[in-house]
Design an enzyme around this catalytic site. Sequence first.
Site, PDB file in Angstrom:
ATOM      1  N   LYS A 125      -6.131  32.977 -17.359  1.00  0.00           N
ATOM      2  CA  LYS A 125      -7.405  33.632 -17.039  1.00  0.00           C
ATOM      3  C   LYS A 125      -7.948  34.246 -18.322  1.00  0.00           C
ATOM      4  O   LYS A 125      -7.173  34.648 -19.193  1.00  0.00           O
ATOM      5  CB  LYS A 125      -7.178  34.753 -16.019  1.00  0.00           C
ATOM      6  CG  LYS A 125      -6.851  34.275 -14.613  1.00  0.00           C
ATOM      7  CD  LYS A 125      -8.098  33.795 -13.890  1.00  0.00           C
ATOM      8  CE  LYS A 125      -7.777  33.318 -12.488  1.00  0.00           C
ATOM      9  NZ  LYS A 125      -7.147  34.354 -11.672  1.00  0.00           N
ATOM     10  N   HIS A 128     -11.043  39.352 -20.722  1.00  0.00           N
ATOM     11  CA  HIS A 128     -12.471  39.666 -20.719  1.00  0.00           C
ATOM     12  C   HIS A 128     -12.751  41.156 -20.885  1.00  0.00           C
ATOM     13  O   HIS A 128     -11.827  41.971 -20.989  1.00  0.00           O
ATOM     14  CB  HIS A 128     -13.120  39.122 -19.443  1.00  0.00           C
ATOM     15  CG  HIS A 128     -12.480  39.636 -18.189  1.00  0.00           C
ATOM     16  ND1 HIS A 128     -12.760  40.872 -17.679  1.00  0.00           N
ATOM     17  CD2 HIS A 128     -11.562  39.069 -17.353  1.00  0.00           C
ATOM     18  CE1 HIS A 128     -12.052  41.060 -16.579  1.00  0.00           C
ATOM     19  NE2 HIS A 128     -11.318  39.982 -16.370  1.00  0.00           N
ATOM     20  N   HIS A 131     -10.905  43.988 -19.345  1.00  0.00           N
ATOM     21  CA  HIS A 131      -9.587  44.421 -19.831  1.00  0.00           C
ATOM     22  C   HIS A 131      -9.682  45.422 -20.970  1.00  0.00           C
ATOM     23  O   HIS A 131      -8.667  45.908 -21.454  1.00  0.00           O
ATOM     24  CB  HIS A 131      -8.785  43.217 -20.343  1.00  0.00           C
ATOM     25  CG  HIS A 131      -8.408  42.240 -19.271  1.00  0.00           C
ATOM     26  ND1 HIS A 131      -8.986  40.997 -19.174  1.00  0.00           N
ATOM     27  CD2 HIS A 131      -7.544  42.331 -18.245  1.00  0.00           C
ATOM     28  CE1 HIS A 131      -8.460  40.359 -18.133  1.00  0.00           C
ATOM     29  NE2 HIS A 131      -7.590  41.144 -17.553  1.00  0.00           N
TER      30      HIS A 131
HETATM   31  N1  ARG Z   1      -2.437  41.743 -13.638  1.00  0.00           N
HETATM   32  C1  ARG Z   1      -2.933  42.795 -12.799  1.00  0.00           C
HETATM   33  C2  ARG Z   1      -4.436  42.667 -12.621  1.00  0.00           C
HETATM   34  O1  ARG Z   1      -5.088  41.975 -13.385  1.00  0.00           O
HETATM   35  C3  ARG Z   1      -2.645  44.162 -13.362  1.00  0.00           C
HETATM   36  C4  ARG Z   1      -1.178  44.505 -13.400  1.00  0.00           C
HETATM   37  C5  ARG Z   1      -0.967  45.967 -13.581  1.00  0.00           C
HETATM   38  N2  ARG Z   1       0.427  46.336 -13.645  1.00  0.00           N
HETATM   39  C6  ARG Z   1       1.231  46.385 -12.601  1.00  0.00           C
HETATM   40  N3  ARG Z   1       2.482  46.708 -12.813  1.00  0.00           N
HETATM   41  N4  ARG Z   1       0.834  46.156 -11.376  1.00  0.00           N
HETATM   42  O2  ARG Z   1      -4.962  43.254 -11.700  1.00  0.00           O
END
Ligand code: ARG
Length: 564
Positions: A125, A128, A131
């Site tokens: 992905k 962007h 983030h």
């Molecule tokens: N990858 C997830 C997202 O884009 C965020 C992860 C955050 N960290 C976690 N331990 N849940 O929403």
Amino acid sequence: MDFKNTIADILGSDAIKKEEIASSLAPTPSIDKGDVCLPCFRFAKSLHKSPQAIAGELKEKIDASAHPLIGKTAVEGGYLNIFLNRSEAVKEMMSAFRTNGGVTKPKPKNGKTVCIDYSSVNIAKPFHIGHLLTTVIGGSLYRIFNYLGYNAVGINHLGDWGTQFGKMIVAYLKWGDDADIEKRGVRALLDLYVRFHAEAEKDESLEAEGRAWFKKIEDGDSRALEIFNKFKEITLKEVKRVYDRLGVKFDSYAGESFYNDKMQPVIDELKAKNLLTESEGAMVVDLEKYGMPPCLILKSDGATLYATRDLAAAIYRKQHYDFYKNLYVVAYQQNLHFKQIFKVLELMGKTWAADCVHVPFGMVSLEGQGALSTRKGNVVFLDDVLNEAVEKAAKIIEGKNPELHDKEKIASDVGIGAVIFGALCSGRIKDLVFSFDKALSFDGETAPYLQYTHARCRSVISRAGVSEGNIDYGVLTDDDSFTLVRLLSSFDDVVGDAAARYEPSIVSRYLLDIAAVFNRFYLNCRIIGEKPDVMYTRLLLTQYVAEALKEGLKLLLINAPDRM
Ligand code: ARG
């Protein structure tokens, strides 16, 4: 700030503890009200007196001490306002800087580990603009905690698990073009993903194929893993390049898939502790008593979920790092998710659940998005935002100072710094509308303004060309100089406060204050051309300002070039 302790020593008693005084002392709103004030409201209840009466009694006590550091005092409403004796205070603060070798000094290691889960991108992905906040808030907290002597551990909890990777494999095998992927990286993968969904609307069998390939990933099929790892490699290569530009660092890239073999023990433990209940075929932890929807642990087909992985991850982090704090820098949209996770950990009897903290933040959007050069649907790549900022910075530099040495590096420091500061200068929970023009302005509340102020300090110092002399503390007792010295002396307090509140913007605001006061000082107090002692004393202060700005900006992931 040492004088806080001095005041607390004088005023502390059995009725109001020294520590309480020290933690209540605050800067006055303006310099004509004094240097520090003590709000007495919080002592009123336990002492059964009005705040005003308490302030009055404390005033008598501090006046009677006749301490050399204390000047005039006054009671205003429920506040005790204290003026420092400027020449004494300046001497004390400046001497402290000199013995410490400067205003800033990373603290010795305290043996406490702080895990910081941030950025946490999803494989295949785009990286962007959404983030930006997690990446720079987390990256900044990482530096802030390290500065304070903690051992910060940066964790990128990669989104590298889920049925979408089966679909991606189908798309790759059908339409993938290695040369294109090689060239365009995640953008090519994103096109494949979009194409899969478009084609799946016409051809239902694709979904089933996707599920079959995901099953192969789960079963460890070598072809499936090979393709999946390729996606991972491409994404990470691109993301890491942006991390380098932003100066952020991770100690672990253990993502969701890392917990594949670590969830069963958690599920067993939940069962053993009678926390799992069945709901429509799924296994959940019922949280109704706590006013929350159930936390989903297993789907009816036995598949694990995001929450299951986060439970396993938290337990792993405790075992592996024995953290003092375990932070999650994740958008506020996931408030409920983290509340549920922390509650489930607590119900499992993990006393350290209380050390897990969700550090939420608001949403980012770009002002006038149409102006961006590269866009894919609604996705604005962070890398493009950085490129655009650097290009704009280069143009500004070209206009202001075309002769500048090392222009490219400086344009990159200014452009990227502007984006980072734009994200870190207001409270993290606020939604952010990013504007290139505002962020790159040289006289707003911006990185270029701070960088410019820093470069201005360096330029005065190098133009003066003096490296030795006598200090005349009396030179620093006017309003501007004194305010500056006092501000500098709170550097560590401010950084500590930013850590305690997980709020880098506290450092940002502080640097803006320093820059504003320095620029006033620079206007009102001549340096070059003054008598040697005066010049040397002011240069020394200028040197401390430069150092505080540089180190403070560093805590915000921003470089401060010596020349601009
Ligand atoms: N990858 C997830 C997202 O884009 C965020 C992860 C955050 N960290 C976690 N331990 N849940 O929403």
